[in-house]
Design a protein around this motif. Structure first.
Motif, mmCIF file in Angstrom:
data_model
loop_
_atom_site.group_PDB
_atom_site.id
_atom_site.type_symbol
_atom_site.label_atom_id
_atom_site.label_comp_id
_atom_site.label_asym_id
_atom_site.label_seq_id
_atom_site.Cartn_x
_atom_site.Cartn_y
_atom_site.Cartn_z
ATOM 1 N N ARG A 144 0.836 -1.208 0.000
ATOM 2 C CA ARG A 144 0.000 0.000 0.000
ATOM 3 C C ARG A 144 0.866 1.251 0.000
ATOM 4 N NH1 ARG A 144 -3.099 -3.147 3.778
ATOM 5 N NH2 ARG A 144 -2.165 -2.013 5.516
ATOM 6 N N GLN A 147 2.398 1.713 -3.473
ATOM 7 C CA GLN A 147 1.424 2.209 -4.442
ATOM 8 C C GLN A 147 1.088 3.676 -4.186
ATOM 9 O OE1 GLN A 147 -1.960 -0.425 -4.760
ATOM 10 N NE2 GLN A 147 -0.779 -1.961 -5.863
ATOM 11 N N THR A 162 -4.472 -0.961 -6.803
ATOM 12 C CA THR A 162 -5.450 -1.935 -6.312
ATOM 13 C C THR A 162 -5.462 -2.061 -4.792
ATOM 14 O OG1 THR A 162 -3.802 -3.676 -6.630
ATOM 15 C CG2 THR A 162 -5.361 -3.308 -8.436
ATOM 16 N N GLU A 163 -4.302 -1.998 -4.170
ATOM 17 C CA GLU A 163 -4.238 -2.122 -2.713
ATOM 18 C C GLU A 163 -4.869 -0.924 -2.023
ATOM 19 O OE1 GLU A 163 -3.144 -4.839 -0.883
ATOM 20 O OE2 GLU A 163 -3.216 -5.719 -2.879
ATOM 21 N N LYS A 165 -7.301 0.999 -3.374
ATOM 22 C CA LYS A 165 -8.748 0.905 -3.624
ATOM 23 C C LYS A 165 -9.397 -0.078 -2.654
ATOM 24 C CE LYS A 165 -9.408 -0.148 -7.886
ATOM 25 N NZ LYS A 165 -9.687 -0.363 -9.285
ATOM 26 N N ALA A 166 -8.693 -1.145 -2.336
ATOM 27 C CA ALA A 166 -9.244 -2.167 -1.438
ATOM 28 C C ALA A 166 -9.516 -1.608 -0.042
ATOM 29 C CB ALA A 166 -8.285 -3.353 -1.357
ATOM 30 N N LEU A 167 -8.772 -0.575 0.338
ATOM 31 C CA LEU A 167 -8.996 0.048 1.648
ATOM 32 C C LEU A 167 -10.354 0.727 1.736
ATOM 33 C CD1 LEU A 167 -5.548 1.740 2.320
ATOM 34 C CD2 LEU A 167 -6.486 -0.248 3.496
ATOM 35 N N GLU A 169 -13.148 -0.043 -0.248
ATOM 36 C CA GLU A 169 -14.276 -0.834 -0.773
ATOM 37 C C GLU A 169 -14.891 -1.701 0.290
ATOM 38 O OE1 GLU A 169 -12.615 -2.892 -4.125
ATOM 39 O OE2 GLU A 169 -12.735 -1.121 -5.371
#
Length: 169
Positions: A144, A147, A162-163, A165-167, A169
């Motif tokens: 994270r 990124q 992606t990492e 965004k995962a936080l 979602e």
């Protein structure tokens, strides 16, 4: 390339805070602490990669506690994650109580180092296999942080992170 554990790169440096290293409040200069952390991180990166390593960035520094003159300071550094040629080094700084000998965490930092050949070109480094719960947490968070750094530098589009965004979602 054979994976390595963070403990294989562990570097521990212990030293005293001397008068020439302090500010007018008789606390360790921040720059002096940064230099100590950089040296420990450099050794950890070299132990992991077995190559020449250079500081790529200082990603995070937290000066949470002043370190007074005469203190015994221990800097612990180890590779938390590696990427193609770069390594994230997590550094913990401890201060030892003069009378009880108890250690208290004073500061922490995260540096990025890159392994290079004799011409200064980046070279591949071994992957990291975390063992302890703390090492696993730092390993996961390192992606994270990488990124986020790439997005802020304009080297990665936010949609590709992606990492991050995962936080959300």
């Amino acid at each position: 390339m054979q994976p390595k554990t963070p403990s294989e790169s562990l570097t521990v440096m212990t030293d005293l805070v001397l008068p020439s290293e302090t500010n007018p409040l008789n606390n360790l200069f921040g720059g002096e602490l940064l230099a100590r952390m950089d040296r420990a991180a450099s050794i950890a990166a070299r132990r992991h990669s077995r190559r020449i390593t250079v500081t790529a960035s200082v990603n995070h520094v937290a000066f949470n506690r002043a370190i007074p003159l005469g203190s015994v300071v221990t800097v612990e550094a180890k590779v938390s994650r590696s990427f193609k040629s770069s390594m994230e080094i997590f550094i913990d700084v401890w201060v030892e109580d003069r009378e009880s000998g108890m250690r208290t965490k004073a500061n922490e930092a995260i540096y990025t180092f890159v392994a290079v050949d004799e011409m200064g070109r980046p070279v591949e480094v071994p992957p990291v296999v975390p063992e302890t719960e703390l090492e696993k947490e730092r390993f996961v968070a390192a992606l994270r942080r990488k990124q986020l750094s790439l997005v802020l530098a304009g080297k990665m589009k936010p949609i590709e992170a992606t990492e991050l965004k995962a936080l959300f979602e």
